[in-house]
Design a protein around this motif. Structure first.
Motif, PDB file in Angstrom:
ATOM      1  N   THR A  80       0.605  11.265  -1.039  1.00 23.29           N
ATOM      2  CA  THR A  80       1.501  10.981   0.088  1.00 23.29           C
ATOM      3  C   THR A  80       0.762  11.049   1.411  1.00 23.29           C
ATOM      4  O   THR A  80       0.924  10.184   2.273  1.00 23.29           O
ATOM      5  CB  THR A  80       2.698  11.955   0.074  1.00 23.29           C
ATOM      6  N   LEU A  81      -0.074  12.075   1.593  1.00 20.12           N
ATOM      7  CA  LEU A  81      -0.796  12.174   2.861  1.00 20.12           C
ATOM      8  C   LEU A  81      -1.841  11.070   2.980  1.00 20.12           C
ATOM      9  O   LEU A  81      -2.074  10.546   4.065  1.00 20.12           O
ATOM     10  CB  LEU A  81      -1.396  13.572   3.070  1.00 20.12           C
ATOM     11  N   LEU A  82      -2.445  10.662   1.859  1.00 22.98           N
ATOM     12  CA  LEU A  82      -3.393   9.544   1.899  1.00 22.98           C
ATOM     13  C   LEU A  82      -2.680   8.242   2.214  1.00 22.98           C
ATOM     14  O   LEU A  82      -3.216   7.394   2.937  1.00 22.98           O
ATOM     15  CB  LEU A  82      -4.165   9.439   0.583  1.00 22.98           C
ATOM     16  N   SER A  83      -1.471   8.067   1.704  1.00 17.35           N
ATOM     17  CA  SER A  83      -0.692   6.880   2.011  1.00 17.35           C
ATOM     18  C   SER A  83      -0.350   6.822   3.503  1.00 17.35           C
ATOM     19  O   SER A  83      -0.443   5.768   4.133  1.00 17.35           O
ATOM     20  CB  SER A  83       0.590   6.867   1.176  1.00 17.35           C
ATOM     21  N   ALA A  84       0.025   7.971   4.069  1.00 14.85           N
ATOM     22  CA  ALA A  84       0.341   8.022   5.509  1.00 14.85           C
ATOM     23  C   ALA A  84      -0.897   7.696   6.335  1.00 14.85           C
ATOM     24  O   ALA A  84      -0.826   6.935   7.309  1.00 14.85           O
ATOM     25  CB  ALA A  84       0.884   9.401   5.874  1.00 14.85           C
ATOM     26  N   ALA A  85      -2.052   8.254   5.955  1.00 16.69           N
ATOM     27  CA  ALA A  85      -3.296   7.978   6.689  1.00 16.69           C
ATOM     28  C   ALA A  85      -3.701   6.520   6.537  1.00 16.69           C
ATOM     29  O   ALA A  85      -4.088   5.871   7.518  1.00 16.69           O
ATOM     30  CB  ALA A  85      -4.411   8.898   6.189  1.00 16.69           C
ATOM     31  N   ALA A  86      -3.589   5.985   5.326  1.00 13.98           N
ATOM     32  CA  ALA A  86      -3.954   4.585   5.094  1.00 13.98           C
ATOM     33  C   ALA A  86      -3.037   3.640   5.856  1.00 13.98           C
ATOM     34  O   ALA A  86      -3.482   2.617   6.385  1.00 13.98           O
ATOM     35  CB  ALA A  86      -3.920   4.281   3.597  1.00 13.98           C
ATOM     36  N   ASP A  87      -1.763   3.983   5.950  1.00 13.07           N
ATOM     37  CA  ASP A  87      -0.821   3.159   6.709  1.00 13.07           C
ATOM     38  C   ASP A  87      -1.212   3.128   8.184  1.00 13.07           C
ATOM     39  O   ASP A  87      -1.267   2.057   8.796  1.00 13.07           O
ATOM     40  CB  ASP A  87       0.598   3.691   6.537  1.00 13.07           C
ATOM     41  N   ALA A  88      -1.499   4.287   8.750  1.00  8.06           N
ATOM     42  CA  ALA A  88      -1.894   4.347  10.164  1.00  8.06           C
ATOM     43  C   ALA A  88      -3.222   3.633  10.392  1.00  8.06           C
ATOM     44  O   ALA A  88      -3.387   2.926  11.393  1.00  8.06           O
ATOM     45  CB  ALA A  88      -1.984   5.803  10.617  1.00  8.06           C
ATOM     46  N   TYR A  89      -4.157   3.803   9.477  1.00 14.49           N
ATOM     47  CA  TYR A  89      -5.459   3.135   9.582  1.00 14.49           C
ATOM     48  C   TYR A  89      -5.271   1.619   9.536  1.00 14.49           C
ATOM     49  O   TYR A  89      -5.842   0.885  10.339  1.00 14.49           O
ATOM     50  CB  TYR A  89      -6.356   3.596   8.426  1.00 14.49           C
ATOM     51  N   THR A  90      -4.451   1.162   8.585  1.00 13.98           N
ATOM     52  CA  THR A  90      -4.238  -0.273   8.383  1.00 13.98           C
ATOM     53  C   THR A  90      -3.552  -0.922   9.574  1.00 13.98           C
ATOM     54  O   THR A  90      -3.742  -2.100   9.841  1.00 13.98           O
ATOM     55  CB  THR A  90      -3.426  -0.498   7.089  1.00 13.98           C
ATOM     56  N   ARG A  91      -2.784  -0.170  10.323  1.00 10.03           N
ATOM     57  CA  ARG A  91      -2.159  -0.719  11.532  1.00 10.03           C
ATOM     58  C   ARG A  91      -3.199  -1.031  12.607  1.00 10.03           C
ATOM     59  O   ARG A  91      -2.957  -1.845  13.489  1.00 10.03           O
ATOM     60  CB  ARG A  91      -1.094   0.229  12.063  1.00 10.03           C
ATOM     61  N   ARG A  92      -4.364  -0.356  12.540  1.00  5.97           N
ATOM     62  CA  ARG A  92      -5.442  -0.607  13.508  1.00  5.97           C
ATOM     63  C   ARG A  92      -6.535  -1.500  12.924  1.00  5.97           C
ATOM     64  O   ARG A  92      -7.164  -2.258  13.653  1.00  5.97           O
ATOM     65  CB  ARG A  92      -6.050   0.712  13.961  1.00  5.97           C
ATOM     66  N   GLN A  93      -6.814  -1.354  11.650  1.00  5.01           N
ATOM     67  CA  GLN A  93      -7.831  -2.147  10.959  1.00  5.01           C
ATOM     68  C   GLN A  93      -7.157  -2.755   9.739  1.00  5.01           C
ATOM     69  O   GLN A  93      -6.958  -2.071   8.736  1.00  5.01           O
ATOM     70  CB  GLN A  93      -9.010  -1.264  10.509  1.00  5.01           C
ATOM     71  N   THR A  94      -6.828  -4.014   9.802  1.00  4.24           N
ATOM     72  CA  THR A  94      -6.002  -4.625   8.764  1.00  4.24           C
ATOM     73  C   THR A  94      -6.666  -4.653   7.391  1.00  4.24           C
ATOM     74  O   THR A  94      -5.980  -4.877   6.392  1.00  4.24           O
ATOM     75  CB  THR A  94      -5.612  -6.060   9.163  1.00  4.24           C
ATOM     76  N   THR A  95      -7.974  -4.406   7.327  1.00  2.53           N
ATOM     77  CA  THR A  95      -8.650  -4.413   6.035  1.00  2.53           C
ATOM     78  C   THR A  95      -8.233  -3.246   5.157  1.00  2.53           C
ATOM     79  O   THR A  95      -8.375  -3.300   3.949  1.00  2.53           O
ATOM     80  CB  THR A  95     -10.179  -4.354   6.226  1.00  2.53           C
ATOM     81  N   GLY A  96      -7.743  -2.186   5.759  1.00  7.12           N
ATOM     82  CA  GLY A  96      -7.369  -0.989   5.014  1.00  7.12           C
ATOM     83  C   GLY A  96      -8.393   0.109   5.225  1.00  7.12           C
ATOM     84  O   GLY A  96      -9.479  -0.108   5.761  1.00  7.12           O
ATOM     85  N   MET A  97      -8.044   1.306   4.796  1.00  8.69           N
ATOM     86  CA  MET A  97      -8.896   2.485   4.972  1.00  8.69           C
ATOM     87  C   MET A  97      -9.895   2.572   3.821  1.00  8.69           C
ATOM     88  O   MET A  97      -9.477   2.597   2.654  1.00  8.69           O
ATOM     89  CB  MET A  97      -8.022   3.752   5.010  1.00  8.69           C
ATOM     90  N   PRO A  98     -11.201   2.610   4.114  1.00  8.72           N
ATOM     91  CA  PRO A  98     -12.167   2.786   3.024  1.00  8.72           C
ATOM     92  C   PRO A  98     -11.784   4.013   2.187  1.00  8.72           C
ATOM     93  O   PRO A  98     -11.514   5.084   2.729  1.00  8.72           O
ATOM     94  CB  PRO A  98     -13.494   2.994   3.747  1.00  8.72           C
ATOM     95  N   TRP A  99     -11.727   3.844   0.870  1.00 10.94           N
ATOM     96  CA  TRP A  99     -11.240   4.921   0.001  1.00 10.94           C
ATOM     97  C   TRP A  99     -12.057   6.195   0.145  1.00 10.94           C
ATOM     98  O   TRP A  99     -11.532   7.289  -0.038  1.00 10.94           O
ATOM     99  CB  TRP A  99     -11.164   4.474  -1.454  1.00 10.94           C
ATOM    100  N   ALA A 100     -13.330   6.086   0.515  1.00  9.59           N
ATOM    101  CA  ALA A 100     -14.175   7.279   0.675  1.00  9.59           C
ATOM    102  C   ALA A 100     -13.641   8.200   1.769  1.00  9.59           C
ATOM    103  O   ALA A 100     -13.853   9.420   1.723  1.00  9.59           O
ATOM    104  CB  ALA A 100     -15.612   6.875   0.979  1.00  9.59           C
TER     105      ALA A 100
END
Length: 173
Positions: A36-56
């Motif tokens: 859940t926390l990774l999903s929240a971080a990935a959502d916020a990241y994706t709003r700034r960088q549409t490629t998505g959050m590098p899984w690392a």
């Protein structure tokens, strides 16, 4: 608790609360919480960088949001540059590699859980949220603080090179 004649300390009785910290740690390392926390971080990241959050970066986000001292020291906005924040918090930075190493297995479990249960998706080695929680956790709860911090971190690390984030925190991918 009494001390036996040999000087050894007896194990705590059932009435003690010694197992409460262990239960709290187990709850914090729950794969569903981490997903859940990774999903929240990935959502916020994706709003700034549409490629998505590098899984690392999952291995950066989780230790920063689950560690209460780090979470409480995070800025309220992304106006503070990450390298500036790191330089102002040398004690947190010094302990980060150990915290990150301890959380490798729980983060992997959280990633597997998130992918298996359609909380996270992987696109070209980047995480994106598959679904977002429909209800927000109650205000003034630790869960609310964790998710708020995860969203902040997602926005914040999106403004930095992945390698610079790892190097600044003294860890490698």
């Amino acid at each position: 608790m009494t001390t036996p004649p040999t000087g050894q300390i007896r194990a705590p009785t059932a009435e003690t609360a010694w197992n409460e910290p262990a239960a709290l740690v187990a709850a914090m390392l729950n794969p569903a919480l981490i997903a859940t926390l990774l999903s929240a971080a990935a959502d916020a990241y994706t709003r700034r960088q549409t490629t998505g959050m590098p899984w690392a970066l999952s291995f950066i986000v989780a230790p920063m949001t689950l560690h209460q001292g780090t979470r409480e020291a995070l800025p309220v906005s992304t106006r503070t540059h990450l390298s500036t924040w790191i330089s102002h918090h040398p004690v947190l930075r010094a302990g980060f590699p150990r915290r990150a190493k301890v959380l490798v297995a729980p983060v992997r479990a959280g990633l597997r859980f998130g992918l298996r249960h359609d909380v996270l998706e992987v696109h070209h080695d980047c995480l994106k949220p598959a679904t977002l929680p429909h209800t927000a956790p109650p205000q003034d709860t630790e869960m609310h603080d964790i998710l708020r911090s995860a969203r902040l971190l997602g926005r914040w690390i999106a403004e930095n090179e992945t390698a610079a984030v790892f190097a600044g925190l003294g860890v490698g991918p």
